[in-house]
Design an enzyme around this catalytic site. Structure first.
Site, PDB file in Angstrom:
ATOM      1  N   ASP A 244      -7.126   4.193  -4.409  1.00 56.46           N
ATOM      2  CA  ASP A 244      -7.756   4.015  -3.090  1.00 56.46           C
ATOM      3  C   ASP A 244      -8.413   5.371  -2.796  1.00 56.46           C
ATOM      4  OD1 ASP A 244      -7.758   2.005  -0.650  1.00 56.46           O
ATOM      5  OD2 ASP A 244      -7.389   3.947   0.253  1.00 56.46           O
TER       6      ASP A 244
ATOM      7  N   LYS B  39       0.866  -1.190   0.000  1.00 57.22           N
ATOM      8  CA  LYS B  39       0.000   0.000   0.000  1.00 57.22           C
ATOM      9  C   LYS B  39       0.890   1.223   0.000  1.00 57.22           C
ATOM     10  CE  LYS B  39      -4.482   0.830   0.219  1.00 57.22           C
ATOM     11  NZ  LYS B  39      -5.612  -0.049  -0.144  1.00 57.22           N
TER      12      LYS B  39
HETATM   13  P1  NDP Z   1     -13.151   7.509  -2.418  1.00 57.83           P
HETATM   14  O1  NDP Z   1     -12.145   8.563  -2.156  1.00 57.83           O
HETATM   15  O2  NDP Z   1     -13.624   7.264  -3.808  1.00 57.83           O
HETATM   16  O3  NDP Z   1     -14.436   7.722  -1.527  1.00 57.83           O
HETATM   17  C1  NDP Z   1     -14.421   7.853  -0.138  1.00 57.83           C
HETATM   18  C2  NDP Z   1     -15.811   8.295   0.269  1.00 57.83           C
HETATM   19  O4  NDP Z   1     -15.922   8.303   1.684  1.00 57.83           O
HETATM   20  C3  NDP Z   1     -16.180   9.687  -0.186  1.00 57.83           C
HETATM   21  O5  NDP Z   1     -17.560   9.694  -0.539  1.00 57.83           O
HETATM   22  C4  NDP Z   1     -15.942  10.526   1.073  1.00 57.83           C
HETATM   23  O6  NDP Z   1     -16.745  11.681   1.084  1.00 57.83           O
HETATM   24  C5  NDP Z   1     -16.440   9.559   2.090  1.00 57.83           C
HETATM   25  N1  NDP Z   1     -16.013   9.784   3.450  1.00 57.83           N
HETATM   26  C6  NDP Z   1     -14.786  10.020   3.950  1.00 57.83           C
HETATM   27  N2  NDP Z   1     -14.822  10.056   5.281  1.00 57.83           N
HETATM   28  C7  NDP Z   1     -16.109   9.821   5.628  1.00 57.83           C
HETATM   29  C8  NDP Z   1     -16.791   9.676   6.847  1.00 57.83           C
HETATM   30  N3  NDP Z   1     -16.162   9.832   8.012  1.00 57.83           N
HETATM   31  N4  NDP Z   1     -18.113   9.374   6.820  1.00 57.83           N
HETATM   32  C9  NDP Z   1     -18.761   9.212   5.660  1.00 57.83           C
HETATM   33  N5  NDP Z   1     -18.169   9.338   4.468  1.00 57.83           N
HETATM   34  C10 NDP Z   1     -16.866   9.636   4.461  1.00 57.83           C
HETATM   35  O7  NDP Z   1     -12.528   6.170  -1.812  1.00 57.83           O
HETATM   36  P2  NDP Z   1     -12.920   4.657  -2.147  1.00 57.83           P
HETATM   37  O8  NDP Z   1     -14.385   4.546  -2.347  1.00 57.83           O
HETATM   38  O9  NDP Z   1     -11.993   4.149  -3.166  1.00 57.83           O
HETATM   39  O10 NDP Z   1     -12.510   3.936  -0.775  1.00 57.83           O
HETATM   40  C11 NDP Z   1     -13.408   3.836   0.338  1.00 57.83           C
HETATM   41  C12 NDP Z   1     -12.909   2.735   1.262  1.00 57.83           C
HETATM   42  O11 NDP Z   1     -12.866   1.486   0.555  1.00 57.83           O
HETATM   43  C13 NDP Z   1     -11.502   2.920   1.828  1.00 57.83           C
HETATM   44  O12 NDP Z   1     -11.438   2.324   3.100  1.00 57.83           O
HETATM   45  C14 NDP Z   1     -10.627   2.095   0.863  1.00 57.83           C
HETATM   46  O13 NDP Z   1      -9.417   1.696   1.464  1.00 57.83           O
HETATM   47  C15 NDP Z   1     -11.562   0.916   0.624  1.00 57.83           C
HETATM   48  N6  NDP Z   1     -11.326   0.123  -0.599  1.00 57.83           N
HETATM   49  C16 NDP Z   1     -11.242   0.716  -1.815  1.00 57.83           C
HETATM   50  C17 NDP Z   1     -11.071  -0.058  -2.947  1.00 57.83           C
HETATM   51  C18 NDP Z   1     -11.033   0.529  -4.313  1.00 57.83           C
HETATM   52  O14 NDP Z   1     -10.900  -0.250  -5.264  1.00 57.83           O
HETATM   53  N7  NDP Z   1     -11.163   1.815  -4.486  1.00 57.83           N
HETATM   54  C19 NDP Z   1     -10.938  -1.529  -2.855  1.00 57.83           C
HETATM   55  C20 NDP Z   1     -11.133  -2.041  -1.531  1.00 57.83           C
HETATM   56  C21 NDP Z   1     -11.298  -1.235  -0.448  1.00 57.83           C
HETATM   57  P3  NDP Z   1     -16.363  12.959   0.170  1.00 57.83           P
HETATM   58  O15 NDP Z   1     -16.584  12.511  -1.236  1.00 57.83           O
HETATM   59  O16 NDP Z   1     -17.345  13.969   0.616  1.00 57.83           O
HETATM   60  O17 NDP Z   1     -14.925  13.252   0.510  1.00 57.83           O
HETATM   61  O1  2IT Z   2      -7.936  -1.718  -0.660  1.00 62.40           O
HETATM   62  C1  2IT Z   2      -7.906  -2.199  -1.820  1.00 62.40           C
HETATM   63  O2  2IT Z   2      -8.060  -3.408  -2.032  1.00 62.40           O
HETATM   64  C2  2IT Z   2      -7.704  -1.277  -2.939  1.00 62.40           C
HETATM   65  N1  2IT Z   2      -7.623  -0.068  -2.736  1.00 62.40           N
HETATM   66  C3  2IT Z   2      -7.563  -1.817  -4.333  1.00 62.40           C
HETATM   67  C4  2IT Z   2      -6.147  -2.269  -4.565  1.00 62.40           C
HETATM   68  C5  2IT Z   2      -5.806  -2.672  -5.973  1.00 62.40           C
HETATM   69  O3  2IT Z   2      -4.629  -2.962  -6.172  1.00 62.40           O
HETATM   70  O4  2IT Z   2      -6.671  -2.709  -6.847  1.00 62.40           O
END
Ligand code: NDP
Ligand code: 2IT
Length: 448
Positions: free
Chosen positions: A168, A128
């Site tokens: 992420d 990461k």
């Molecule tokens: P994004 O940056 O696309 O989205 C994050 C979202 O969370 C935004 O809508 C943000 O709001 C919101 N947010 C942040 N803090 C808070 C809070 N305290 N309460 C409510 N909403 C909040 O990130 P991702 O969707 O990519 O990632 C979200 C989670 O999923 C993380 O934990 C990441 O590690 C995990 N993840 C992501 C993967 C991926 O492929 N992207 C894969 C697996 C896990 P705002 O838009 O207003 O800032």
């Molecule tokens: O937390 C996760 O699994 C991710 N942000 C996606 C990682 C990836 O390599 O696609």
């Protein structure tokens, strides 16, 4: 704290050496609770120092990122890449840009990623990275210059068979594109060194939807196996409306469920008629947050400026999809009191240990992020395969593979849970299933 003295000793040591890293210690604690079911029965784990080795990142790089803002002022951020474990394949995992990024957060994420990637069945180790850069309010030019400068250092540590970053929090198609462009310019190679790329230069179909869709495929399987039900008319709440939350919501709707609560960093919205996801998409296309404006268009909905208020909305299923430790004990109590019966983590470690235990003790079906949200990295793995073959698969081919992988992850976690403890304990099951694969690879490769 643990039944095994071996684990107690190591945990004491790791807590002393990493006293300022609470998120990392939290992830190790959850993992050790699962390992407590196996270490005493298998002395080889201790003899070969497997636990000592598996909790220590193989390498961490920490670097300065210097860039110039739109006012011509020089800005300095801190960049990182934690290369956690390469026993089963090249390091693989996302890049996070958020002001809270520090070594503790990236170590916990890299650690979780290691077991998640093992669960997918694909050949990917865990890593990461990220920076304490805040993309909020930055211009497109500033984002591009930051990404380019970040890659000017990162490029020397990564490669398609060494370490393959992706997105992420705060990193999506745009940022991956800028980083990829700079990597290609420096190294003079077009390879699959990053995943989550745009479709015009090697990205995979379904990658953008993969984490959210995969989460719902996993929830579908939990509902079928434990409750003999599908998702039709189920009331779902989702925290976070970013890449994960939004596509989870869209897939939930497609499967006949009703998403009645959704949040972003400014608060949450409760719409008993079902959140209008097309409106959310429209609103987030122009500004990052939808929550403060949604009720102007849908007066029957209610806005609450507290992000934590999402857990007070009565629902059947709750999907935390925003960030770590966003579901605390008070939220867990509220979910239980209001009749929720299933929680599946879309984010990484969104539920505190105390909240997880409370949910489990109240018989709530609970699945950890390393199983539920593995769909994103799984399709990243499929993107690596397509890049290596120089041949793209169709949308249907990738989606079918994703659904199959998620079902297999559920089966592996369920089987290990049933073997070692209660068949409903997917936290223990997922940790053991992921660990077993890495353990075997580490044993076969000697002490390195
Ligand atoms: P994004 O940056 O696309 O989205 C994050 C979202 O969370 C935004 O809508 C943000 O709001 C919101 N947010 C942040 N803090 C808070 C809070 N305290 N309460 C409510 N909403 C909040 O990130 P991702 O969707 O990519 O990632 C979200 C989670 O999923 C993380 O934990 C990441 O590690 C995990 N993840 C992501 C993967 C991926 O492929 N992207 C894969 C697996 C896990 P705002 O838009 O207003 O800032
Ligand atoms: O937390 C996760 O699994 C991710 N942000 C996606 C990682 C990836 O390599 O696609």
């Amino acid at each position: 704290m643990f039944k095994s003295e071996y684990l107690n000793e190591i945990f004491k040591g790791v807590s002393q050496r990493n006293a300022t890293e609470p998120e990392y210690l939290q992830a190790v604690e959850e993992f050790f609770e699962a390992m407590d079911f196996i270490v005493m029965a298998d002395p080889k784990i201790q003899e070969h120092g497997i636990m000592e080795r598996i909790i220590e990142p193989e390498r961490t790089v920490k670097f300065r990122v210097t860039w110039i803002d739109d006012q011509g002022k020089i800005q300095v951020n801190r960049g990182f890449r934690v290369q956690f474990n390469s026993a089963i394949g090249p390091y693989k995992g996302g890049i996070r840009f958020h002001p809270t990024v520090n070594e503790s957060i990236l170590k916990f994420l890299g650690f979780e990623q290691t077991f998640k990637n093992a669960l997918t069945g694909l050949p990917m180790g865990g890593g990461k990275g990220g920076a304490d850069f805040d993309p909020r309010g930055k211009s497109n030019g500033e984002i591009m210059r930051f990404c380019q400068n970040f890659m000017m250092e990162l490029y020397r540590h990564i490669g398609p068979d060494t370490d393959v970053p992706a997105g992420d929090i705060g990193v999506g198609f745009r940022e991956v594109g800028y980083m990829y462009g700079m990597y290609k310019k420096i190294v003079n190679e077009s390879t699959g060194v990053l995943t989550g790329k745009g479709l015009s230069y090697g990205g995979s179909l379904v990658r953008k939807e993969a984490t959210g869709y995969g989460l719902l495929y996993f929830v579908q399987e939990m509902m079928r196996v434990y409750r003999n039900e599908d998702l039709k008319n189920k009331r779902i709440i989702i925290s976070g409306s970013g890449k994960v939350g939004l596509y989870a919501a869209l897939k939930a709707r497609e499967l006949g469920a009703k998403v009645i609560g959704l949040s972003d960093v400014n608060g949450c919205v409760h719409d008993p008629n079902g959140i209008d996801l097309d409106l959310v998409k429209e609103l987030t296309a122009s500004v990052p947050e939808f929550s403060t404006q949604y009720c102007e268009y849908r007066p029957n909905a209610v806005y609450n400026p507290s992000t934590l208020a999402i857990w007070d909305i009565p629902c059947d299923i709750a999907l935390p999809c925003a960030t770590q430790n966003e579901l605390p004990i008070e939220g867990a109590k509220s979910l239980v009191a209001n009749g929720c019966y299933l929680v599946c983590e879309g984010a990484n470690m969104p539920t505190t240990i105390e909240a997880t235990k409370y949910l489990q003790h109240h018989d709530i079906l609970f699945a950890p992020g390393k199983a539920g949200n593995a769909g994103g990295v799984a399709v990243s793995g499929l993107e690596m395969t397509q890049n290596a073959m120089h041949y793209p698969w169709t949308y249907a081919e990738v989606d079918e593979k994703l659904a199959h992988i998620m079902k297999e992850i559920f089966n592996k976690a369920y089987d290990e849970a049933r073997k070692y403890t209660d068949h409903r304990n997917l936290v223990i099951g997922a940790n053991i299933a992921g660990f077993m694969r890495i353990y075997q690879a580490m044993m076969e490769q000697g002490v390195v």
